[in-house]
Write a protein that holds these residues in place. Structure first.
Motif, PDB file in Angstrom:
ATOM      1  N   LEU A 147       0.839  -1.194   0.000  1.00  0.00           N
ATOM      2  CA  LEU A 147       0.000   0.000   0.000  1.00  0.00           C
ATOM      3  C   LEU A 147       0.884   1.259   0.000  1.00  0.00           C
ATOM      4  CD1 LEU A 147      -3.088   0.789   0.594  1.00  0.00           C
ATOM      5  CD2 LEU A 147      -2.259   1.202   2.893  1.00  0.00           C
ATOM      6  N   LYS A 148       0.495   2.268  -0.822  1.00  0.00           N
ATOM      7  CA  LYS A 148       1.273   3.526  -0.829  1.00  0.00           C
ATOM      8  C   LYS A 148       0.355   4.659  -0.384  1.00  0.00           C
ATOM      9  CE  LYS A 148       4.600   2.081  -4.243  1.00  0.00           C
ATOM     10  NZ  LYS A 148       3.917   0.800  -4.588  1.00  0.00           N
ATOM     11  N   PRO A 149       0.285   4.879   0.937  1.00  0.00           N
ATOM     12  CA  PRO A 149      -0.689   5.843   1.453  1.00  0.00           C
ATOM     13  C   PRO A 149      -0.512   7.259   0.940  1.00  0.00           C
ATOM     14  CG  PRO A 149       0.262   4.565   3.224  1.00  0.00           C
ATOM     15  CD  PRO A 149       1.063   4.272   2.021  1.00  0.00           C
ATOM     16  N   GLU A 150       0.767   7.704   0.760  1.00  0.00           N
ATOM     17  CA  GLU A 150       0.977   9.085   0.293  1.00  0.00           C
ATOM     18  C   GLU A 150       0.313   9.261  -1.064  1.00  0.00           C
ATOM     19  OE1 GLU A 150       3.450   7.003   1.054  1.00  0.00           O
ATOM     20  OE2 GLU A 150       4.986   7.944   2.300  1.00  0.00           O
ATOM     21  N   ALA A 151       0.545   8.254  -1.939  1.00  0.00           N
ATOM     22  CA  ALA A 151      -0.020   8.331  -3.286  1.00  0.00           C
ATOM     23  C   ALA A 151      -1.548   8.242  -3.221  1.00  0.00           C
ATOM     24  CB  ALA A 151       0.546   7.207  -4.136  1.00  0.00           C
TER      25      ALA A 151
END
Ligand code: PHE
Length: 469
Positions: A147-151
């Protein structure tokens, strides 16, 4: 068309729904970012003080207004304002009240409902953000990509259409629950989610306390450094207390109208305020260690979404915790949104004689239209800024820090000066005892001589701060 007034099947049902409505994004999303904006501990102390000096007495006042009139806010206000002969029924208002006061009273009812709809509109937008993160964590559970939360947050903020879609999904869910009857819909729904919710919150708070940043976070949250307060802090603490306890929206008037005759209103109000504050503190304990462990600036409505998911994506088992956290947050925002829509529906049913489904559909549709601007605030309208605040934060601040205190103030004055003394006294003296007599006079004293001047002071300081800057 249903004309019957729903009621809480059990006393527990009332508490679940009232606490479910009080507890929401206000505790988990708004409380941390307002505390962060106002420098931590001193603001928390101010907030707790106001919960008991203003929040609880006002909450009791609204419940009492609903319970004694058996109406929602619009009709309750109209009945108080109408002289005996015209209303066809005995007015609940004191005959000696000033005519001008009678004239402005119904306006307070309308103000509460406008607040409900506009607040629900941007509440639905933030609930859409929560829904989005919830789905991302769910997907991450089954996919091999991390998972890439910033993106995830950037995609969401830049995509107005996605936000509109998520907002409408949320409004449809809330509509379905509210379109059913009170007992069937709200009581059952909240009854299922509360225990799950409590367990998740405690587990996550314990998890946060084991982080290296926990001591600093506790110092930030609990150590009062009064030099960090600003002229607007009193107003912001007040606005947040009213928002988190659902005061000034007419919601507690509606819930009070559903209360059983035998319920003891003062105790009900006190319990709701206390449980809500405990939950907020738990939310703070859970969130601040996460926030301080991240390198992001700690402020603004994105605070929660910028920091918490990043951490969950890094710690072992984080996907599960993330899933639990956003599920928790989403359930809380659904139950609070139900409270907001239910208030509008109850008023429409009473004044327009519409059926529940029709009222919910129309109110839901208007709310959806109102939600379009806040949903586009971070994309199409991203250039609209004042100071360091974007459109969503400006809207939130204008409604909660300005309009809401005015609405709550007017409602409290109606309870104080227009509602007949014997009606109020009757609610407090159900249990004949010297203590309840004393409680009644304390309550009136606090309403008149502490809460009212404090609200006026908070609004004046805010105004002064605004003009000065
Ligand atoms: N008290 C809710 C919260 O803290 C918001 C709300 C306001 C809900 C008014 C219902 C009515 O999120």
């Amino acid at each position: 068309m249903s004309t019957k007034r729903g009621g809480w099947g059990t006393r527990f049902g009332f508490y679940l729904a009232a606490i479910g409505s009080a507890f929401g994004l206000g505790n988990l999303w708004r409380f941390p970012y307002v505390v962060a904006d106002n420098g931590g501990g001193a603001f928390v102390l101010l907030y707790i003080f106001l919960v008991f000096i203003i929040g609880t007495p006002f909450l009791i006042g609204e419940l009492l207004l609903g319970k004694s009139t058996r109406n929602s806010v619009l009709l309750a206000m109209k009945r108080l304002a109408a002289p005996d002969s015209k209303s066809g029924q005995t007015s609940m208002g004191r005959a000696e009240a000033l005519p001008v006061f009678r004239r402005i009273t119904p306006v307070a009812g309308y103000l509460s409902l406008i607040l409900c709809m506009v607040v629900l509109a941007y509440y639905a937008v933030i609930s859409g953000w929560v829904l989005h993160f919830l789905m991302q964590f769910l997907v991450a559970l089954f996919s091999t990509d991390s998972l890439k939360p910033e993106a995830t947050l950037q995609v969401l903020l830049n995509n107005g259409w996605l936000q509109i879609l998520l907002t409408s999904a949320h409004l449809v869910i809330v509509f379905i629950v509210v379109a059913k009857d009170v007992e069937e819909g709200i009581e059952r729904w909240v009854g299922y989610m509360m225990p799950v919710f409590g367990m998740l919150l405690v587990t996550l708070a314990v998890k946060s306390l084991s982080m290296d940043s926990a001591p600093d976070a506790m110092r930030f949250l609990l150590y009062p450094d009064f030099s960090r307060l600003t002229l607007s802090s009193l107003g912001q603490a007040l606005g947040h207390v009213l928002f988190t306890l659902s005061i000034g929206f007419g919601t507690m008037v509606t819930f009070g109208a559903y209360l059983k005759e035998s319920a003891y209103t003062p105790l009900a109000g006190f319990r709701v305020a206390t449980v809500d504050s405990i939950i907020s503190m738990f939310a703070g304990i859970m969130i601040f260690p996460l926030v301080l462990a991240s390198s992001y600036p700690i402020s603004g409505p994105e605070l929660l979404f910028q920091t918490v998911p990043v951490l969950f994506s890094r710690i072992p088992g984080g996907i599960w915790f993330g899933l639990g956290f956003f599920l928790c947050l989403y359930l809380a925002s659904v139950s609070a949104s139900i409270g907001l829509l239910e208030t509008v529906v109850a008023n429409l049913k009473e004044t327009r004689k519409w059926g529940r489904t029709r009222a919910a559909a129309r109110a839901g549709a208007v709310t959806f239209i109102l939600a379009i601007v806040p949903a586009l605030s971070s994309s199409t309208f991203s250039a609209v800024r004042y100071g360091n605040k974007g459109l969503l934060e400006l809207l939130d601040s204008a409604l909660i820090n300005w309009l809401l205190p005015i609405s709550a103030l007017v409602t409290s004055q109606v309870v104080c000066y227009l509602l007949k003394d014997e009606v109020k006294r009757g609610e407090f003296l159900e249990q004949e005892s010297a203590t309840s007599e004393k409680m009644y006079s304390h309550w009136i004293f606090v309403l008149r001589w502490l809460a009212t001047p404090l609200i006026v002071l908070a609004l004046s300081l805010q105004l002064f701060d605004l003009i000065r800057n």
